[in-house]
Scaffold this motif. Sequence first.
Motif, PDB file in Angstrom:
ATOM      1  N   ALA A  96      17.391 -16.280  16.817  1.00 48.30           N
ATOM      2  CA  ALA A  96      18.748 -15.869  17.195  1.00 48.30           C
ATOM      3  C   ALA A  96      18.972 -14.392  16.867  1.00 48.30           C
ATOM      4  N   THR A  97      18.481 -13.960  15.723  1.00 50.15           N
ATOM      5  CA  THR A  97      18.598 -12.554  15.349  1.00 50.15           C
ATOM      6  C   THR A  97      17.822 -11.675  16.311  1.00 50.15           C
ATOM      7  N   LEU A  98      16.630 -12.124  16.669  1.00 48.69           N
ATOM      8  CA  LEU A  98      15.813 -11.368  17.627  1.00 48.69           C
ATOM      9  C   LEU A  98      16.523 -11.251  18.971  1.00 48.69           C
ATOM     10  N   ASP A  99      17.124 -12.343  19.420  1.00 49.12           N
ATOM     11  CA  ASP A  99      17.790 -12.345  20.726  1.00 49.12           C
ATOM     12  C   ASP A  99      18.955 -11.363  20.800  1.00 49.12           C
ATOM     13  N   THR A 100      19.632 -11.135  19.693  1.00 44.59           N
ATOM     14  CA  THR A 100      20.791 -10.235  19.700  1.00 44.59           C
ATOM     15  C   THR A 100      20.455  -8.843  19.166  1.00 44.59           C
TER      16      THR A 100
END
Length: 147
Positions: A96-100
């Motif tokens: 999720a952190t990577l996606d944002t």
Amino acid sequence: MKAFARCFVALVLTAIPLSGLAQQYYSHVGVVRAVKLRILPGKTKEFYEAFAYAPKVFEAEKAAGIITGYQIYSSVNYEGPEKWDVMYVIFFKNMATLDTSADLAEPVIAKVYGSPEKRAEVLRMRAESTEVVSSELVREIQLKPLP
């Protein structure tokens, strides 16, 4: 209609236990991006002048909570078609952190470079002095203890 409902319920009840088997031996911990770069012949000075901004960007992203860490490596093996000179590894807390991360990092990166012109100049120097050998996204796993 009843036959369809029965089949659907049977399928769902069968799928629930099977979904638990997919990751029974480990759990996902973090996400890592590893990028291997090849410095083009005669462009070492230009590459390192441009790449000097990378630690500044990574530290700013780390301070902003976008990444959890980073490492930069130099190759000692200079053979084969997959030869690389410099590799950087960026650690993210989760997918999720990577996606944002791209949206969150944009203002942080802009602040590091100071101006759009300086950023464009550094990116141009880097593009003219290196090529990407590979870019891999891997997930860190933590093995579960044996029963």
